[in-house]
Scaffold this motif. Structure first.
Motif, PDB file in Angstrom:
ATOM      1  N   GLU A  89       0.707  -1.167   0.660  1.00  0.00           N
ATOM      2  CA  GLU A  89      -0.062   0.117   0.210  1.00  0.00           C
ATOM      3  C   GLU A  89       1.434   1.106   0.436  1.00  0.00           C
ATOM      4  O   GLU A  89       0.779   2.176   0.265  1.00  0.00           O
ATOM      5  CB  GLU A  89      -1.139  -0.194   1.207  1.00  0.00           C
ATOM      6  CG  GLU A  89      -1.785  -1.044   1.089  1.00  0.00           C
ATOM      7  CD  GLU A  89      -2.905  -1.564   2.982  1.00  0.00           C
ATOM      8  OE1 GLU A  89      -2.776   0.111   3.136  1.00  0.00           O
ATOM      9  OE2 GLU A  89      -4.211  -1.698   2.523  1.00  0.00           O
ATOM     10  N   LYS A  90       2.542   0.881   0.345  1.00  0.00           N
ATOM     11  CA  LYS A  90       3.419   2.459   0.134  1.00  0.00           C
ATOM     12  C   LYS A  90       3.359   2.990  -1.382  1.00  0.00           C
ATOM     13  O   LYS A  90       3.739   2.352  -1.886  1.00  0.00           O
ATOM     14  CB  LYS A  90       4.689   1.828   0.514  1.00  0.00           C
ATOM     15  CG  LYS A  90       4.209   1.766   2.101  1.00  0.00           C
ATOM     16  CD  LYS A  90       5.767   1.454   2.945  1.00  0.00           C
ATOM     17  CE  LYS A  90       5.025   0.733   4.686  1.00  0.00           C
ATOM     18  NZ  LYS A  90       6.863   1.103   5.064  1.00  0.00           N
ATOM     19  N   PRO A  91       3.328   3.836  -1.283  1.00  0.00           N
ATOM     20  CA  PRO A  91       3.978   5.256  -2.494  1.00  0.00           C
ATOM     21  C   PRO A  91       5.398   4.882  -2.450  1.00  0.00           C
ATOM     22  O   PRO A  91       6.143   4.440  -1.486  1.00  0.00           O
ATOM     23  CB  PRO A  91       3.205   6.206  -1.911  1.00  0.00           C
ATOM     24  CG  PRO A  91       3.067   6.542  -0.767  1.00  0.00           C
ATOM     25  CD  PRO A  91       3.164   4.927  -0.220  1.00  0.00           C
ATOM     26  N   LEU A  92       5.417   4.786  -3.299  1.00  0.00           N
ATOM     27  CA  LEU A  92       6.831   4.762  -3.574  1.00  0.00           C
ATOM     28  C   LEU A  92       8.027   5.696  -2.721  1.00  0.00           C
ATOM     29  O   LEU A  92       9.221   5.062  -2.004  1.00  0.00           O
ATOM     30  CB  LEU A  92       7.643   5.329  -5.045  1.00  0.00           C
ATOM     31  CG  LEU A  92       9.223   4.829  -5.535  1.00  0.00           C
ATOM     32  CD1 LEU A  92       9.646   3.995  -5.272  1.00  0.00           C
ATOM     33  CD2 LEU A  92      10.006   6.434  -6.783  1.00  0.00           C
ATOM     34  N   ILE A  93       7.557   6.600  -2.882  1.00  0.00           N
ATOM     35  CA  ILE A  93       8.685   7.882  -1.805  1.00  0.00           C
ATOM     36  C   ILE A  93       8.668   7.492  -0.269  1.00  0.00           C
ATOM     37  O   ILE A  93       9.319   7.374   0.893  1.00  0.00           O
ATOM     38  CB  ILE A  93       8.853   9.302  -1.962  1.00  0.00           C
ATOM     39  CG1 ILE A  93       9.346   9.695  -1.423  1.00  0.00           C
ATOM     40  CG2 ILE A  93       6.435   9.077  -1.113  1.00  0.00           C
ATOM     41  CD1 ILE A  93      10.614   9.348  -1.418  1.00  0.00           C
ATOM     42  N   GLY A  94       6.928   6.976   0.173  1.00  0.00           N
ATOM     43  CA  GLY A  94       7.317   5.988   1.931  1.00  0.00           C
ATOM     44  C   GLY A  94       7.707   4.974   1.635  1.00  0.00           C
ATOM     45  O   GLY A  94       8.259   4.956   2.751  1.00  0.00           O
ATOM     46  N   ALA A  95       7.813   3.948   0.991  1.00  0.00           N
ATOM     47  CA  ALA A  95       8.788   2.470   1.530  1.00  0.00           C
ATOM     48  C   ALA A  95       9.901   3.262   0.849  1.00  0.00           C
ATOM     49  O   ALA A  95      10.648   2.674   2.125  1.00  0.00           O
ATOM     50  CB  ALA A  95       8.704   1.828  -0.220  1.00  0.00           C
ATOM     51  N   VAL A  96      10.712   4.073   0.369  1.00  0.00           N
ATOM     52  CA  VAL A  96      12.481   4.262   0.337  1.00  0.00           C
ATOM     53  C   VAL A  96      12.064   5.199   1.744  1.00  0.00           C
ATOM     54  O   VAL A  96      13.527   4.655   2.209  1.00  0.00           O
ATOM     55  CB  VAL A  96      12.361   6.095  -0.803  1.00  0.00           C
ATOM     56  CG1 VAL A  96      13.731   6.606  -0.256  1.00  0.00           C
ATOM     57  CG2 VAL A  96      12.738   5.111  -1.828  1.00  0.00           C
TER      58      VAL A  96
END
Length: 263
Positions: A73-80
């Motif tokens: 469910e995480k956006p790319l920047i959230g995953a980083v």
């Protein structure tokens, strides 16, 4: 810890030891951002209250890795940003103020292996198995494993595990350097407590130097590492506690080291 954290991480004191448990047995103790934040709270508390700590998993498994439902469910920047937060929290274990011993059973997979690698001593029982299935999941390690696990067992072995999805038994992992002790089924936690108590009995400055200087020296050139070693040797030797412990040894008030098989 708030009530939400208490359901994810258990915490108890036994004398000088802090016992920190991953407490999601129905989820095989899968790690999520909430779990890692609760772990951070427990680790910070342990460093204030204890002289050593044991991390363990409630139930059959230590930790089956990343909570994939949350991760998807995480956006790319959230995953980083989430990965970088895990790095900081696990670094607080590896380079904190007290030694951490981890007790391993069942699945020690993905993020669970990464957490174990951040601890200073790893004890596995015979049920433990180690895996890095990121290649099969279409992802990559994000909790520091590419540094910590690779330095424990070598990047080629780590790459093999990630590429093929193979699992590794505790005896083989001990040969590779990924665990320090292998014990019979059900005995990892008690062995971890014994080792943690031994570490807790050391001079605090020596423990701090061991867990903070060694990983930094590893990252230095040989000449820089030897210079830092000389500084740490001098600093630890200059403490009143070191003077008393050395005098006790010279006066034969403390036992000498024995060979491993001697009584």
């Amino acid at each position: 810890m708030d009530n939400g954290s208490e359901t994810l991480i258990s915490y108890a004191l036994e004398g000088d030891l802090a016992l920190i448990g991953l407490n999601r047995p129905a989820k095989r103790n899968a790690v999520s951002d909430r779990v890692v934040e609760a772990l951070h709270t427990a680790v910070e508390r342990a460093q204030q209250e204890a002289k050593a700590a044991v991390i363990f998993g409630e139930g059959v498994h230590f930790c089956a890795g990343l909570d994939l439902a949350e991760h998807m469910e995480k956006p790319l920047i959230g995953a980083v940003m989430g990965s970088r937060r895990w790095h900081r929290i696990f670094d607080g274990i590896e380079r904190g103020g007290i030694p951490f011993v981890v007790a391993l059973q069942g699945a020690v997979v993905g993020g669970g292996f990464e957490l174990a690698a951040a601890c200073h001593i790893r004890v596995a029982d015979k049920t433990a198995f180690f895996g890095l299935p990121e290649g099969q999941r279409g992802i990559f390690v994000g909790g520091g494993g590419s540094v910590r696990i690779a330095r424990l067992i070598g990047s080629q072995r780590m790459g093999d595990m990630m590429l093929t999805g193979r699992t590794v038994a505790p005896d083989q992992m001990e040969v590779w350097g990924g665990v320090s002790y292998v014990v019979p089924e059900g005995e990892a936690l008690e062995k971890a407590k014994v080792l943690a108590r031994q570490a807790a009995s050391n001079a605090p400055m020596s423990n701090y130097a061991i867990i903070n200087a060694l990983p930094r020296i590893r990252d230095m050139s040989s000449e820089d590492g030897l210079f830092v070693e000389s500084l740490m040797s001098s600093l630890t030797s200059a403490t009143p506690e070191a003077e008393e412990r050395l005098r006790a040894f010279l006066e034969k008030r403390t036992a000498r080291l024995k060979a491993p098989d001697s009584e």
